[in-house]
Motif scaffolding. Structure first.
Motif, PDB file in Angstrom:
ATOM      1  N   MET A 117      17.084  47.119  13.465  1.00  0.00           N
ATOM      2  CA  MET A 117      15.830  47.797  13.801  1.00  0.00           C
ATOM      3  C   MET A 117      14.983  47.916  12.549  1.00  0.00           C
ATOM      4  SD  MET A 117      15.268  51.306  15.978  1.00  0.00           S
ATOM      5  CE  MET A 117      16.261  52.313  14.899  1.00  0.00           C
ATOM      6  N   GLY A 118      13.783  47.387  12.617  1.00  0.00           N
ATOM      7  CA  GLY A 118      12.877  47.453  11.480  1.00  0.00           C
ATOM      8  C   GLY A 118      12.309  48.848  11.307  1.00  0.00           C
ATOM      9  N   PRO A 119      11.621  49.074  10.206  1.00  0.00           N
ATOM     10  CA  PRO A 119      11.029  50.390   9.978  1.00  0.00           C
ATOM     11  C   PRO A 119       9.984  50.724  11.032  1.00  0.00           C
ATOM     12  CG  PRO A 119      10.171  48.780   8.418  1.00  0.00           C
ATOM     13  CD  PRO A 119      11.282  48.104   9.162  1.00  0.00           C
ATOM     14  N   TRP A 120       9.876  51.992  11.344  1.00  0.00           N
ATOM     15  CA  TRP A 120       8.827  52.439  12.269  1.00  0.00           C
ATOM     16  C   TRP A 120       7.539  52.563  11.475  1.00  0.00           C
ATOM     17  CZ3 TRP A 120       8.869  53.104  17.514  1.00  0.00           C
ATOM     18  CH2 TRP A 120      10.107  52.927  18.137  1.00  0.00           C
ATOM     19  N   ARG A 121       6.556  51.814  11.906  1.00  0.00           N
ATOM     20  CA  ARG A 121       5.282  51.812  11.181  1.00  0.00           C
ATOM     21  C   ARG A 121       4.184  52.358  12.066  1.00  0.00           C
ATOM     22  NH1 ARG A 121       6.545  46.114   8.902  1.00  0.00           N
ATOM     23  NH2 ARG A 121       7.597  46.653   6.972  1.00  0.00           N
ATOM     24  N   TRP A 122       3.335  53.105  11.451  1.00  0.00           N
ATOM     25  CA  TRP A 122       2.190  53.664  12.136  1.00  0.00           C
ATOM     26  C   TRP A 122       1.190  52.556  12.379  1.00  0.00           C
ATOM     27  CZ3 TRP A 122       1.245  57.628  14.876  1.00  0.00           C
ATOM     28  CH2 TRP A 122      -0.053  58.106  15.066  1.00  0.00           C
ATOM     29  N   ALA A 123       0.814  52.353  13.617  1.00  0.00           N
ATOM     30  CA  ALA A 123      -0.139  51.294  13.923  1.00  0.00           C
ATOM     31  C   ALA A 123      -1.493  51.868  14.298  1.00  0.00           C
ATOM     32  CB  ALA A 123       0.389  50.426  15.060  1.00  0.00           C
ATOM     33  N   GLY A 124      -1.636  53.173  14.173  1.00  0.00           N
ATOM     34  CA  GLY A 124      -2.915  53.793  14.487  1.00  0.00           C
ATOM     35  C   GLY A 124      -3.065  54.077  15.974  1.00  0.00           C
ATOM     36  N   PHE A 125      -4.065  54.846  16.304  1.00  0.00           N
ATOM     37  CA  PHE A 125      -4.379  55.150  17.701  1.00  0.00           C
ATOM     38  C   PHE A 125      -3.176  55.687  18.484  1.00  0.00           C
ATOM     39  CE2 PHE A 125      -7.483  52.051  16.351  1.00  0.00           C
ATOM     40  CZ  PHE A 125      -8.671  52.626  16.774  1.00  0.00           C
ATOM     41  N   LYS A 139      13.728  34.882  14.978  1.00  0.00           N
ATOM     42  CA  LYS A 139      12.274  34.765  15.047  1.00  0.00           C
ATOM     43  C   LYS A 139      11.692  35.322  16.347  1.00  0.00           C
ATOM     44  CE  LYS A 139      11.772  30.921  11.868  1.00  0.00           C
ATOM     45  NZ  LYS A 139      11.308  29.556  11.642  1.00  0.00           N
ATOM     46  N   ALA A 140      12.543  35.763  17.226  1.00  0.00           N
ATOM     47  CA  ALA A 140      12.051  36.295  18.506  1.00  0.00           C
ATOM     48  C   ALA A 140      11.280  37.589  18.280  1.00  0.00           C
ATOM     49  CB  ALA A 140      13.221  36.539  19.448  1.00  0.00           C
ATOM     50  N   SER A 141      10.326  37.841  19.152  1.00  0.00           N
ATOM     51  CA  SER A 141       9.528  39.068  19.049  1.00  0.00           C
ATOM     52  C   SER A 141       9.962  40.058  20.114  1.00  0.00           C
ATOM     53  CB  SER A 141       8.048  38.762  19.221  1.00  0.00           C
ATOM     54  OG  SER A 141       7.559  38.131  18.066  1.00  0.00           O
ATOM     55  N   LEU A 142      10.653  41.067  19.654  1.00  0.00           N
ATOM     56  CA  LEU A 142      11.089  42.148  20.537  1.00  0.00           C
ATOM     57  C   LEU A 142      10.665  43.437  19.860  1.00  0.00           C
ATOM     58  CD1 LEU A 142      12.696  43.033  23.048  1.00  0.00           C
ATOM     59  CD2 LEU A 142      14.766  42.925  21.658  1.00  0.00           C
ATOM     60  N   LEU A 143       9.843  44.195  20.531  1.00  0.00           N
ATOM     61  CA  LEU A 143       9.231  45.362  19.900  1.00  0.00           C
ATOM     62  C   LEU A 143       9.614  46.653  20.578  1.00  0.00           C
ATOM     63  CD1 LEU A 143       5.438  44.579  19.242  1.00  0.00           C
ATOM     64  CD2 LEU A 143       7.289  44.745  17.575  1.00  0.00           C
ATOM     65  N   LEU A 144       9.816  47.662  19.772  1.00  0.00           N
ATOM     66  CA  LEU A 144       9.871  49.028  20.265  1.00  0.00           C
ATOM     67  C   LEU A 144       8.519  49.655  19.975  1.00  0.00           C
ATOM     68  CD1 LEU A 144      13.340  49.942  18.764  1.00  0.00           C
ATOM     69  CD2 LEU A 144      12.822  50.043  21.214  1.00  0.00           C
ATOM     70  N   THR A 206       9.506  46.093  24.565  1.00  0.00           N
ATOM     71  CA  THR A 206       8.632  45.109  25.202  1.00  0.00           C
ATOM     72  C   THR A 206       8.794  43.722  24.578  1.00  0.00           C
ATOM     73  OG1 THR A 206       6.352  44.730  25.950  1.00  0.00           O
ATOM     74  CG2 THR A 206       6.608  45.591  23.745  1.00  0.00           C
ATOM     75  N   ALA A 207       8.719  42.732  25.425  1.00  0.00           N
ATOM     76  CA  ALA A 207       8.794  41.338  24.973  1.00  0.00           C
ATOM     77  C   ALA A 207       7.882  40.505  25.841  1.00  0.00           C
ATOM     78  CB  ALA A 207      10.224  40.809  25.082  1.00  0.00           C
ATOM     79  N   LEU A 208       7.414  39.429  25.301  1.00  0.00           N
ATOM     80  CA  LEU A 208       6.542  38.538  26.046  1.00  0.00           C
ATOM     81  C   LEU A 208       7.122  37.149  26.059  1.00  0.00           C
ATOM     82  CD1 LEU A 208       4.165  40.426  24.169  1.00  0.00           C
ATOM     83  CD2 LEU A 208       3.201  39.741  26.367  1.00  0.00           C
TER      84      LEU A 208
END
Ligand code: ZN
Length: 228
Positions: A117-125, A139-144, A206-208
């Protein structure tokens, strides 16, 4: 926990046949971990659906395949010998250590515990994001995502399906309200504006599948988290 939103049968069939990409596959595996009804469908699909798919090519899940698999479900508990736990919960080896915690004290679901699990980063809003690294596909994109109460989930466009599993909190859109355990599957043609319910934050996975292009001010902030 009452689960009201499930993956489509097409998705479960593809999962059973090993034809979902790694990141969407993890989202579905997380749903299955908490959904006995979908686990049962996958058991049957593993027994019969995969065999049907193997005989087809190259195109899509055709109505015949689905109809045959569904008929098998209706016919009874065939295929229960297949062990879902063994095939889709890759985290057994990590069970002895305390599971990683998400914000708000939420435990990382078992099907994700072999992911970094990568660091939790503030993405704004009102949005924070953490990227999960999959051992089978770094390289897969899986996001929390953790979205603050009353905030909108990021706007985006994409060329494939979007899979989102709710881990805590809830959000609503024109199609309904989604709570922990629910999985939403949105096609590229669907436009929706999910808004987190005002009574608490929402954490989702979420994943696409296919390309993704985040748009809008929030989306541009999320884009750097994706490995594209
Ligand atoms: Zn389900």
């Amino acid at each position: 926990m009452t689960i009201r939103h499930h993956p489509s049968d097409e998705t479960l069939l593809r999962y059973a046949a090993g034809r979902l990409a790694p990141a969407p596959g993890r989202v579905v595996a997380t749903h299955l971990h908490g959904c006995p009804a979908c686990r049962e469908r996958v058991r049957v699909f593993e027994a019969v659906g995969g065999a049907v798919l193997d005989g087809m090519s190259p195109v899509p899940v055709v109505p015949h395949a689905l109809a045959r698999a569904l008929a098998a479900i209706d016919a009874g508990p065939a295929g229960r010998a297949t062990s879902l736990e063994g095939s889709s919960t890759p985290a057994h080896g990590a069970a002895r250590t305390a599971p990683p915690l998400l914000p708000d004290g939420i435990v990382l679901p078992a099907p994700l515990r072999d992911c970094a699990m990568g660091p939790w980063r503030w993405a704004g809003f009102g949005v924070r994001a953490s990227a999960l690294t999959l051992p089978e596909d770094p390289k897969a994109s899986l996001l929390l995502l953790r979205v603050a109460p009353g905030r909108r989930l990021p706007e985006h466009g994409h060329s494939g399906l979007e899979f989102t599993q709710i881990l805590s909190g809830s959000f609503s859109d024109a199609f309904g309200r989604y709570q922990p355990g629910d999985l939403t599957e949105m096609g590229a043609e669907v436009e929706h504006q999910p808004v987190v319910d005002p009574d608490g934050p929402c954490i989702c996975l979420t994943a696409l599948e296919g390309g993704v292009l985040f748009t809008g001010s929030i989306g541009r902030l999320i884009q750097p988290f994706l490995r594209l």
